[in-house]
Design an enzyme around this catalytic site. Structure first.
Site, mmCIF file in Angstrom:
data_model
loop_
_atom_site.group_PDB
_atom_site.id
_atom_site.type_symbol
_atom_site.label_atom_id
_atom_site.label_comp_id
_atom_site.label_asym_id
_atom_site.label_seq_id
_atom_site.Cartn_x
_atom_site.Cartn_y
_atom_site.Cartn_z
ATOM 1 N N CYS A 50 0.817 -1.209 0.000
ATOM 2 C CA CYS A 50 0.000 0.000 0.000
ATOM 3 C C CYS A 50 0.854 1.264 0.000
ATOM 4 O O CYS A 50 0.381 2.336 -0.380
ATOM 5 C CB CYS A 50 -0.951 0.014 1.192
ATOM 6 S SG CYS A 50 -0.134 -0.093 2.797
ATOM 7 N N HIS A 97 19.376 -0.329 0.133
ATOM 8 C CA HIS A 97 17.972 0.059 0.146
ATOM 9 C C HIS A 97 17.086 -1.124 0.517
ATOM 10 O O HIS A 97 16.197 -0.998 1.366
ATOM 11 C CB HIS A 97 17.567 0.619 -1.216
ATOM 12 C CG HIS A 97 16.098 0.926 -1.324
ATOM 13 N ND1 HIS A 97 15.525 2.039 -0.730
ATOM 14 C CD2 HIS A 97 15.072 0.253 -1.922
ATOM 15 C CE1 HIS A 97 14.225 2.043 -0.963
ATOM 16 N NE2 HIS A 97 13.927 0.972 -1.680
#
Length: 260
Positions: A50, A97
């Site tokens: 989301c 990351h």
């Protein structure tokens, strides 16, 4: 090692852009092979939640940033202005990351617990579809280990560590104890169940469950000693509820501004 990441998240894009870019599990099996269709790409993993959509790519040679943005734009159906702020990482920076993502350091709520499971699901789905390669296999397995280790060795998961727990904490601040208040759950998946668990700990006892699949709604309602109601919820159901939790994978709005 050749590894590239391109993506958007809560820091780069508004919620409507993130919703547009989201790739659900049903369509991922058809979208993922599109990334590896050309000879220049040896493997790919798509992580879509989301709050983020990211492509982890292992090309034969590094791609130009414009080519990466064009690929991201095509697969996500965003336009060029919506992908202008997409972040790009290569090699070591891409690994760093991913490790931050798996550890909950790159989340909207730092330390959230759901993201590690989402990273695992994204990797194993790509592995099942035979879309990974040696580089992606090593990097993702190490990232999953890193995420577990960070949560084991630090206090990062103390406090509100998910949107679900944060929502429950906010409800507690507004209402206090929830015994006298009505809760409507729209959706009966993992997120809705997690929110319900947190709300129960704050005293919630009056439940109605609205879900696209009636059987799932009945299962969750039984666990909560609540009732099943229509899907999508009507204005009358919203009027009954003091607290509404909407957590579904529907590609459109179920509760409109007008209904509220």
């Amino acid at each position: 090692m050749r590894l590239e990441v391109i993506g958007i998240n809560h820091t780069t894009s508004k919620v409507e852009v993130r919703e547009k870019a989201a790739i659900n599990s049903e369509s991922l099996s058809s979208q993922l092979p599109l990334l590896t269709a050309g000879e220049e790409m040896e493997g790919a993993v798509i992580l879509s939640t989301c709050n983020r959509t990211e492509f982890y790519l292992s090309p034969r040679t590094h791609l130009h940033k414009d080519s990466l943005r064009a690929l991201f734009t095509r697969i996500t159906n965003l336009d060029s202005t919506e992908t202008a702020n997409a972040y790009l990482f290569q090699d070591e920076a891409a690994v760093q990351h991913l490790f931050k993502v798996a550890s909950g350091l790159n989340s909207q709520i730092v330390g959230e617990t759901e993201i590690l499971g989402q990273v695992k699901d994204a990797y194993y789905q790509a592995l099942k579809l035979e879309q990974t390669n040696t580089v992606l296999n090593k990097v993702f397995l190490r990232a999953i280990e890193c995420g577990k280790e960070v949560r084991h060795r630090t206090a990062i998961t103390e406090g509100a560590v998910s949107v679900a727990s944060a929502a429950a904490q906010l409800a507690g601040k507004i209402f206090g104890q929830l015994q006298a208040h009505n809760t409507l759950l729209v959706g009966a998946g993992a997120t809705a169940q997690l929110v319900a668990t947190h709300l129960q700990s704050n005293g919630a006892v009056n439940w109605r469950v609205s879900n696209r699949t009636p059987a799932r709604a009945e299962q969750l309602a039984a666990l909560l000693n609540g009732a099943v109601t229509v899907f999508p919820p009507t204005a009358a159901e919203l009027a009954w509820a003091d607290l509404v939790v909407c957590a579904t994978s529907a590609p459109h709005h179920l509760i409109s501004r007008e209904m509220v």
